[in-house]
Write an enzyme that holds these catalytic residues in place. Structure first.
Site, PDB file in Angstrom:
ATOM      1  N   ASP A 158      38.538 -16.584 -38.512  1.00  0.00           N
ATOM      2  CA  ASP A 158      39.152 -15.915 -39.776  1.00  0.00           C
ATOM      3  C   ASP A 158      38.733 -14.319 -39.396  1.00  0.00           C
ATOM      4  OD1 ASP A 158      39.357 -14.751 -42.529  1.00  0.00           O
ATOM      5  OD2 ASP A 158      39.647 -17.003 -42.945  1.00  0.00           O
ATOM      6  N   SER A 197      43.657 -13.898 -45.802  1.00  0.00           N
ATOM      7  CA  SER A 197      43.594 -15.270 -45.926  1.00  0.00           C
ATOM      8  C   SER A 197      44.353 -16.148 -46.701  1.00  0.00           C
ATOM      9  CB  SER A 197      42.093 -15.335 -45.960  1.00  0.00           C
ATOM     10  OG  SER A 197      41.289 -14.682 -44.836  1.00  0.00           O
ATOM     11  N   ASP A 257      39.737  -3.632 -49.587  1.00  0.00           N
ATOM     12  CA  ASP A 257      41.089  -3.983 -48.949  1.00  0.00           C
ATOM     13  C   ASP A 257      41.698  -2.299 -48.585  1.00  0.00           C
ATOM     14  OD1 ASP A 257      41.164  -6.522 -49.200  1.00  0.00           O
ATOM     15  OD2 ASP A 257      41.847  -6.424 -51.418  1.00  0.00           O
ATOM     16  N   ARG A 262      46.535 -12.512 -56.800  1.00  0.00           N
ATOM     17  CA  ARG A 262      45.687 -13.445 -55.806  1.00  0.00           C
ATOM     18  C   ARG A 262      44.886 -14.358 -56.846  1.00  0.00           C
ATOM     19  NH1 ARG A 262      43.482 -12.841 -49.949  1.00  0.00           N
ATOM     20  NH2 ARG A 262      41.521 -13.985 -50.325  1.00  0.00           N
ATOM     21  N   LYS A 307      34.984 -19.060 -47.596  1.00  0.00           N
ATOM     22  CA  LYS A 307      36.302 -19.690 -47.246  1.00  0.00           C
ATOM     23  C   LYS A 307      36.604 -21.105 -47.313  1.00  0.00           C
ATOM     24  CE  LYS A 307      37.021 -15.601 -45.246  1.00  0.00           C
ATOM     25  NZ  LYS A 307      38.296 -14.797 -45.528  1.00  0.00           N
ATOM     26  N   ASP A 318      35.912 -12.301 -40.212  1.00  0.00           N
ATOM     27  CA  ASP A 318      36.391 -11.672 -41.472  1.00  0.00           C
ATOM     28  C   ASP A 318      35.338 -10.866 -42.600  1.00  0.00           C
ATOM     29  OD1 ASP A 318      38.568 -10.658 -43.111  1.00  0.00           O
ATOM     30  OD2 ASP A 318      37.557 -12.132 -44.690  1.00  0.00           O
ATOM     31  N   HIS A 333      34.561  -7.085 -43.241  1.00  0.00           N
ATOM     32  CA  HIS A 333      34.739  -6.256 -44.500  1.00  0.00           C
ATOM     33  C   HIS A 333      33.420  -5.473 -44.734  1.00  0.00           C
ATOM     34  CE1 HIS A 333      38.445  -8.015 -45.920  1.00  0.00           C
ATOM     35  NE2 HIS A 333      37.931  -9.155 -45.762  1.00  0.00           N
ATOM     36  N   ASP A 337      43.911 -16.094 -38.887  1.00  0.00           N
ATOM     37  CA  ASP A 337      44.677 -15.928 -40.035  1.00  0.00           C
ATOM     38  C   ASP A 337      45.235 -14.731 -40.109  1.00  0.00           C
ATOM     39  OD1 ASP A 337      42.082 -15.478 -40.622  1.00  0.00           O
ATOM     40  OD2 ASP A 337      42.282 -16.156 -42.779  1.00  0.00           O
ATOM     41  N   HIS A 338      44.618 -13.614 -39.578  1.00  0.00           N
ATOM     42  CA  HIS A 338      44.859 -12.189 -39.641  1.00  0.00           C
ATOM     43  C   HIS A 338      43.812 -11.342 -39.021  1.00  0.00           C
ATOM     44  CE1 HIS A 338      41.509 -11.508 -42.486  1.00  0.00           C
ATOM     45  NE2 HIS A 338      42.024 -12.500 -43.229  1.00  0.00           N
ATOM     46  N   HIS A 364      41.454  -5.482 -43.833  1.00  0.00           N
ATOM     47  CA  HIS A 364      42.085  -6.480 -42.326  1.00  0.00           C
ATOM     48  C   HIS A 364      43.037  -5.243 -41.883  1.00  0.00           C
ATOM     49  CE1 HIS A 364      42.062 -10.014 -45.397  1.00  0.00           C
ATOM     50  NE2 HIS A 364      40.795  -9.884 -44.703  1.00  0.00           N
TER      51      HIS A 364
HETATM   52  C1  3PG Z   1      38.695 -10.529 -50.046  1.00  0.00           C
HETATM   53  O1  3PG Z   1      38.934 -10.973 -51.031  1.00  0.00           O
HETATM   54  O2  3PG Z   1      37.567 -10.786 -49.716  1.00  0.00           O
HETATM   55  C2  3PG Z   1      39.551  -9.817 -49.534  1.00  0.00           C
HETATM   56  O3  3PG Z   1      40.493  -8.729 -50.480  1.00  0.00           O
HETATM   57  C3  3PG Z   1      40.599 -10.102 -48.501  1.00  0.00           C
HETATM   58  O4  3PG Z   1      39.935 -11.097 -47.599  1.00  0.00           O
HETATM   59  P1  3PG Z   1      40.476 -12.554 -47.198  1.00  0.00           P
HETATM   60  O5  3PG Z   1      41.896 -12.362 -47.355  1.00  0.00           O
HETATM   61  O6  3PG Z   1      40.145 -12.752 -45.599  1.00  0.00           O
HETATM   62  O7  3PG Z   1      39.658 -13.546 -48.127  1.00  0.00           O
HETATM   63 CO    CO Z   2      39.073 -10.934 -45.478  1.00  0.00          CO
END
Ligand code: 3PG
Ligand code: CO
Length: 554
Positions: A24, A77, A167, A282, A358, A426, A430, A467-468, A498
């Site tokens: 990730d 993600s 973000d 989201r 995740k 990931d 962050h 995934d990114h 990201h």
């Molecule tokens: C989060 O919710 O942690 C971030 O805004 C995005 O991270 P993720 O898309 O890797 O979960």
């Molecule tokens: Co992330």
């Protein structure tokens, strides 16, 4: 039934275990310097995959390749796992909300009508992430929402804001709150009683996910609904400025705060009959707070006071299976006929595993935002509990435990497809800590080596991807020179978000036919093509409406 039947692949056999492993946030960035944790980390196993050019390539993981409004939008993600799980590109929340605001449909729908009932004599509360990241929410949308609500009759509006820094760069909360204050000032000049009422940092207040820590949501409930927090201020800008000065504080982890009037009374508690809208589109980080508002019976924490007759809505419906929330302003993407459903209907067995942070990504998002199993007898989902701390403090996270679970599942011989997500590149990325993120990448690589060795031992096949991007760039940069930006003290400014980087897709395994190679006629492919690829590896042709496979066998 016949409409679900997958054709056997003409060349590739079924019956070999296939591991799909997602690193990730592990992108392939154009900046290959010391601030790229993916590049700086010692990763012999990934290097070996990358060096095999016939079986490794890079695909796009951002923007329109994953259903986002523009190619300036970094991937994430949610949209990434939606794409990898479903094999198609769907217009995502960010795009759908933009369109509904642009056309005005948002204010014409049933969801808004539900909320509007409270405009006479009650308050409209807007709760969500104050950000331009475009992952969970976008400021321009929030602004159009409160302006539109006012034009449609809202007389009293209260904003409950969660600061980002994840973000978007840390410290940007100050500018966002400043901008919001200016825009609310204008609204007040028109006669609307509009104020910021409470807030806190997104990782500490309200926006928990996958039930990692309900106390996060409880803090939010207390601040937003009850008007209780350890810190009170009369101005939101002071709140953010002062709270950022506390030890270890930053935008993501800001303490909860409540805005009070001259008498010390909270300006925006949620009262019986009020309207509450969660303005994030989201879902993962809105599910728990939605439950707290929507469910009469609720035991995750003591709500102390549960306002009666609330007109509650989400920007989107966050969980289609649970129908949560019942009311929403914009219909969510309808993702159907995902790979998981095809596979179980073709008699394949599936194992999916990650750690809490995740877990919903390899299950809920993968399955097109569905919270259950398609077929409980054929699917096993394993969640390894995540630590509850800033992840730079424990950068290995649960990578080893996930690997053990994956290897045990492989050895059991029970599964045809094993989906494994390593969260740490990931989640540690962050935090903005370069050193910790390098460590996360190294541990992932080591564990990946063990996992793939087991695949080889069993004569299986694998697909390794991401995934990114995230860990692949840890500093903010001068767009022209690529040099790190520095703050007033000459310290490099961390990039916590990201990236727009493409991601690796590598196939292999002792069970893979020698003839399998990457196609060279799809230079523009995106991560939604991963799906057809692993369906091929399992011995089947992908459904004809899926994005094209990345491999050829001649
Ligand atoms: C989060 O919710 O942690 C971030 O805004 C995005 O991270 P993720 O898309 O890797 O979960
Ligand atoms: Co992330």
């Amino acid at each position: 039934s016949s409409e679900w039947k997958l054709k056997p692949h003409p060349v590739l056999p079924s019956g070999k275990p296939c591991v799909v492993c997602i690193l990730d946030g592990f992108g392939e960035n154009k900046y290959k310097d010391e601030y790229n944790a993916v590049h700086s980390a010692r990763t012999p196993n990934v290097d070996k995959l990358r060096e095999n050019a016939e079986r490794c390539r890079f695909v796009q993981a951002h923007g329109t390749w994953v259903g986002l409004p523009s190619n300036d939008d970094m991937g994430n993600s949610e949209v990434g796992h939606n794409a990898i799980g479903s094999g198609k590109v769907y217009k995502q929340g960010a795009s759908l909300v933009d369109a509904a605001l642009e056309s005005g449909d948002l204010f014409k729908g049933d969801g808004f009508a539900h909320v509007k009932q409270a405009f006479e004599g009650h308050t409209l509360h807007l709760i969500g992430l104050l950000s331009n990241g475009g992952v969970h929410a976008r400021y321009e949308q929030l602004k159009q929402l409160f302006q539109g609500a006012y034009e449609h009759g809202a007389k009293r509006i209260r904003l409950h804001i969660l600061t980002d820094g994840r973000d978007v760069p840390d410290g940007s909360s100050i500018e966002f709150v400043g901008q919001l204050e200016k825009d609310l000032e204008q609204l007040r000049a028109k006669g609307c009683d509009a104020l910021i009422a409470s807030g806190g940092g997104r990782m500490h207040v309200t926006m928990d996910r996958y039930e990692a820590d309900w106390e996060i949501v409880e803090r939010g409930w207390k601040a937003h609904v009850l008007g209780e927090a350890p810190h009170t201020f009369t101005k939101a800008l002071d709140a953010v400025t002062e709270l950022r000065k506390l030890p270890k504080a930053n935008d993501q982890y800001l303490e909860p705060f409540v805005i009070v009037d001259g008498e010390g009374k909270a300006v925006g508690t949620v009262q019986d009959g009020d309207a509450v809208v969660l303005f994030n589109y989201r879902s993962d980080r809105m599910v728990e707070i939605s439950k707290a508002f929507e469910y009469e019976n609720f035991s995750a924490f003591d709500r102390v006071r549960y306002p009666k007759d609330l007109k509650f809505a989400g920007m989107l419906q966050y969980d289609g299976d649970l129908k949560l929330p019942k009311n929403y302003l914009v219909p969510p993407p309808f993702i159907e006929r995902t790979s998981g459903e095809y596979m179980v209907k073709n008699g394949l067995s599936i194992f999916a595993c990650s750690e809490t942070q995740k877990f919903g990504h390899v299950t809920f998002f993968w399955n097109g935002n569905r919270s259950g199993y398609f077929d409980e007898k054929r699917e096993t989902y394993v969640e390894i509990p995540s630590d509850k701390c800033p992840f730079n403090e424990k950068p290995d996270m649960k990578t080893r435990e996930i690997t053990e679970a994956g290897i045990a599942a492989l050895k059991s011989g029970k599964y045809d497809l094993l989906r494994i997500n390593y969260a740490s590149p990931d989640m540690v990325g962050h935090t903005g800590s370069l050193e910790a993120t390098i460590r996360a990448c190294e541990t992932c690589d080591e564990c990946l080596g063990e996992l793939l060795a087991e695949v080889d031992k069993l004569g299986g096949v694998y697909l390794v991807c991401s995934d990114h991007g995230n860990a692949d760039d840890m500093v903010q940069r001068n767009k022209k020179t690529g040099q790190p930006l520095q703050d007033a003290n000459g310290v490099n400014m961390a990039l916590t978000s990201h990236t727009l980087a493409p991601v690796m897709v590598a196939v292999g395994g002792a069970g893979l036919k020698d003839s399998v190679k990457m196609r060279d006629d799809l230079p523009e492919a995106g991560i939604a093509s991963i799906t057809a690829t692993f369906i091929n590896l399992c011995g089947y042709e992908a459904p004809s409406d899926y994005c094209p496979t990345l491999i050829k066998t001649d």
